[in-house]
Design a protein around this motif. Structure first.
Motif, short mmCIF file in Angstrom:
data_model
loop_
_atom_site.label_atom_id
_atom_site.label_comp_id
_atom_site.label_asym_id
_atom_site.label_seq_id
_atom_site.Cartn_x
_atom_site.Cartn_y
_atom_site.Cartn_z
N SER A 94 0.80 -1.23 0.00
CA SER A 94 0.00 0.00 0.00
C SER A 94 0.84 1.28 0.00
O SER A 94 0.28 2.36 0.18
N LEU A 95 2.15 1.17 -0.19
CA LEU A 95 2.99 2.35 -0.10
C LEU A 95 2.72 3.33 -1.25
O LEU A 95 2.50 2.91 -2.39
N PRO A 96 2.73 4.63 -0.96
CA PRO A 96 2.64 5.61 -2.05
C PRO A 96 3.79 5.42 -3.03
O PRO A 96 4.91 5.06 -2.63
N PRO A 97 3.59 5.66 -4.30
CA PRO A 97 4.60 5.32 -5.32
C PRO A 97 5.70 6.35 -5.51
O PRO A 97 6.58 6.15 -6.34
N ALA A 98 5.70 7.45 -4.77
CA ALA A 98 6.62 8.55 -5.07
C ALA A 98 8.09 8.15 -4.95
O ALA A 98 8.92 8.56 -5.76
N ARG A 99 8.44 7.36 -3.92
CA ARG A 99 9.83 6.95 -3.72
C ARG A 99 9.93 5.44 -3.71
O ARG A 99 8.95 4.75 -3.46
N ARG A 100 11.16 4.93 -3.92
CA ARG A 100 11.29 3.48 -4.13
C ARG A 100 12.40 2.85 -3.31
O ARG A 100 12.85 1.75 -3.63
N THR A 101 12.86 3.51 -2.23
CA THR A 101 13.93 2.94 -1.42
C THR A 101 13.41 2.62 -0.02
O THR A 101 12.83 3.49 0.64
N ILE A 102 13.63 1.39 0.42
CA ILE A 102 13.27 0.94 1.76
C ILE A 102 14.56 0.66 2.52
O ILE A 102 15.44 -0.05 2.02
N VAL A 103 14.68 1.19 3.73
CA VAL A 103 15.85 0.97 4.57
C VAL A 103 15.46 0.02 5.70
O VAL A 103 14.49 0.26 6.42
N VAL A 104 16.23 -1.08 5.84
CA VAL A 104 15.93 -2.07 6.87
C VAL A 104 17.24 -2.74 7.28
O VAL A 104 18.17 -2.87 6.46
N GLY A 105 17.37 -3.14 8.53
CA GLY A 105 18.57 -3.82 8.99
C GLY A 105 18.72 -5.20 8.37
O GLY A 105 17.73 -5.91 8.18
N ASP A 106 19.95 -5.59 8.07
CA ASP A 106 20.15 -6.89 7.42
C ASP A 106 19.95 -8.06 8.38
O ASP A 106 19.83 -9.21 7.94
N ASP A 107 19.90 -7.78 9.69
CA ASP A 107 19.66 -8.85 10.66
C ASP A 107 18.30 -8.71 11.33
O ASP A 107 18.07 -9.25 12.40
N GLU A 108 17.38 -7.99 10.67
CA GLU A 108 16.03 -7.85 11.20
C GLU A 108 15.34 -9.21 11.32
O GLU A 108 15.65 -10.15 10.58
N ALA A 118 10.54 -8.62 -0.65
CA ALA A 118 9.66 -9.03 -1.75
C ALA A 118 9.34 -7.87 -2.69
O ALA A 118 8.93 -8.09 -3.84
N LEU A 119 9.53 -6.63 -2.22
CA LEU A 119 9.25 -5.47 -3.06
C LEU A 119 10.27 -5.29 -4.18
O LEU A 119 10.05 -4.51 -5.10
N ARG A 120 11.42 -5.98 -4.08
CA ARG A 120 12.40 -5.89 -5.16
C ARG A 120 11.80 -6.31 -6.50
O ARG A 120 12.14 -5.76 -7.54
N ASP A 121 10.90 -7.27 -6.47
CA ASP A 121 10.26 -7.72 -7.70
C ASP A 121 9.36 -6.65 -8.30
O ASP A 121 8.93 -6.77 -9.46
N LYS A 122 9.05 -5.62 -7.50
CA LYS A 122 8.19 -4.53 -7.99
C LYS A 122 9.00 -3.26 -8.27
O LYS A 122 8.43 -2.18 -8.43
N GLY A 123 10.31 -3.42 -8.34
CA GLY A 123 11.16 -2.30 -8.71
C GLY A 123 11.67 -1.45 -7.58
O GLY A 123 12.30 -0.41 -7.81
N TYR A 124 11.45 -1.86 -6.34
CA TYR A 124 11.96 -1.10 -5.20
C TYR A 124 13.43 -1.42 -4.96
O TYR A 124 13.90 -2.54 -5.25
N ARG A 125 14.13 -0.45 -4.41
CA ARG A 125 15.49 -0.65 -3.93
C ARG A 125 15.42 -0.90 -2.44
O ARG A 125 14.96 -0.06 -1.69
N ILE A 126 15.85 -2.08 -2.02
CA ILE A 126 15.82 -2.44 -0.60
C ILE A 126 17.24 -2.37 -0.07
O ILE A 126 18.11 -3.15 -0.47
#
Length: 366
Positions: A94-108, A118-126
């Motif tokens: 449901s995220l607004p489409p304006a930006r495409r980068t998600i920041v998350v810890g690699d050990d979350e 999973a958003l990488r398949d939709k063109g997001y940069r994780i």
């Protein structure tokens, strides 16, 4: 009972504690009598052919009200979920489409990691941020920039007990116009984030840890509920609550994302939220942090080294030299805690006391 509940009064609600030292609430707590009594009453009625479907069905929406009051948020901002993964996946869809980068810890924890990956398949940069020696808060802050759409973080991670400085992360996301997703599963019920300062755009909590609920009762809290797209639209997410036919008209508020409730989970959750809401929140936090600090100091004095950096919490993880022997000693002292490879993890709730710390330290010292 008059006045705030004291730790010993709270402890008396957990029969398992009469014979065990329970330091494994980061995995799950023992059952509290108000919760198990509610479940027992429901199961006995079911067995007797007196299943109260309408009463069971009402437990989940009643819990929405109680949980909203506990947090001090509008009831309309609370969606009823089955897990944190469901909450994160709902936001991710449901995220607004304006930006495409998600920041998350690699050990979350994976429930707050895989829905974003999973958003990488939709063109997001994780951007998976490794934890630097100075801790997760600093690592996340260094990764936030003008391209960031959302930062996803656990308030406390049970891998080492580090507590994220949510206020600083909120300030950084505000500075670039990004949103903040917080998983408070390993903190809410003991620690109280300052929601007035942190203002998370999305707060997810699974209640089966420190909130003392059965597994399967979780919440997503967000003021952005009108943007949410339900993952599992059903009769529970509609405005009219009808069963058959018709058109999909989403319910008002975050209830548009409600999923069909697992009855017994929410029967227990209703009792658990009432119980946790009756506790003196500030006293609970101080009590649990003091026990954790006492254990941490004692463990280090016994030769164990603390794992993790950053702000400590009510969860402590230490590195040990004899994990196999320690496991045996914990069992002989009737201590319920996690030994994983060369690490010992303990967690302190309001029902724990100084005697629990002493017994665990004796087992650790051997």
């Amino acid at each position: 009972m008059t006045g705030p509940m004291a730790p010993d009064q709270f402890r008396a609600l957990f029969p398992a504690l009469s014979g065990r030292v329970w330091l494994d609430t980061p995995a799950s707590p023992p059952g509290a009598l108000p919760v198990t009594n509610a479940l027992t009453e429901a199961i006995n009625a079911w067995q007797a052919g007196q299943l109260d479907a309408s009463g069971w069905e009402s437990a989940a929406p009643a819990t929405r009200i109680g949980f909203a009051r506990y947090l001090g948020v509008p009831e309309a901002d609370v969606a009823l979920m089955g897990s944190v993964a469901e909450a994160a996946a709902t936001v991710a869809a449901s995220l607004p489409p304006a930006r495409r980068t998600i920041v998350v810890g690699d050990d979350e924890f994976r429930s707050n990691l895989f829905p974003w990956l999973a958003l990488r398949d939709k063109g997001y940069r994780i951007l998976e941020v490794p934890t630097a020696p100075h801790g997760r808060t600093e690592s996340l802050l260094a990764a936030i920039d003008g391209t960031t759409a959302l930062v996803a973080v656990s308030h406390v991670l049970s891998i080492d007990g580090e507590r994220i400085d949510l206020a600083r992360v909120r300030s950084a996301t505000d500075a670039v116009g990004a949103r903040l997703f917080v998983d408070a599963t390993q903190s809410l019920g003991v620690l109280r984030p300052d929601l007035g300062t942190v203002r998370p755009d999305y707060l997810a909590v699974h209640g089966y840890k420190w909130m003392l609920c059965p597994r399967g009762a979780a919440w997503l809290v967000t003021p952005h509920h009108d943007e949410l797209q339900p993952l599992l639209p059903s009769w529970k997410s509609t405005a009219d609550g009808a069963y058959f036919g018709g058109r999909l008209h989403p319910a008002a508020g975050a209830a548009r994302c409600d999923t069909s409730p697992a009855w017994l989970s929410w029967v227990g959750a209703a009792a658990a939220v009432r119980l946790v809401s009756s506790l003196p929140a500030e006293t609970v936090e101080q009590h649990c942090l003091a026990l954790a600090d006492s254990f941490r100091q004692g463990a280090e004095a016994a030769g164990a080294s603390s794992v993790g950096t950053g702000q400590p919490s009510h969860i402590v993880t230490v590195q040990v030299s004899d994990p196999s022997g320690l496991s045996d000693r914990l069992r002989s002292h009737r201590v319920q805690a996690l030994v994983n490879r060369d690490r010992l993890r303990v967690g302190f709730h309001f029902f724990n006391n100084d005697d629990d710390v002493a017994v665990a330290l004796r087992a650790l010292a051997g």
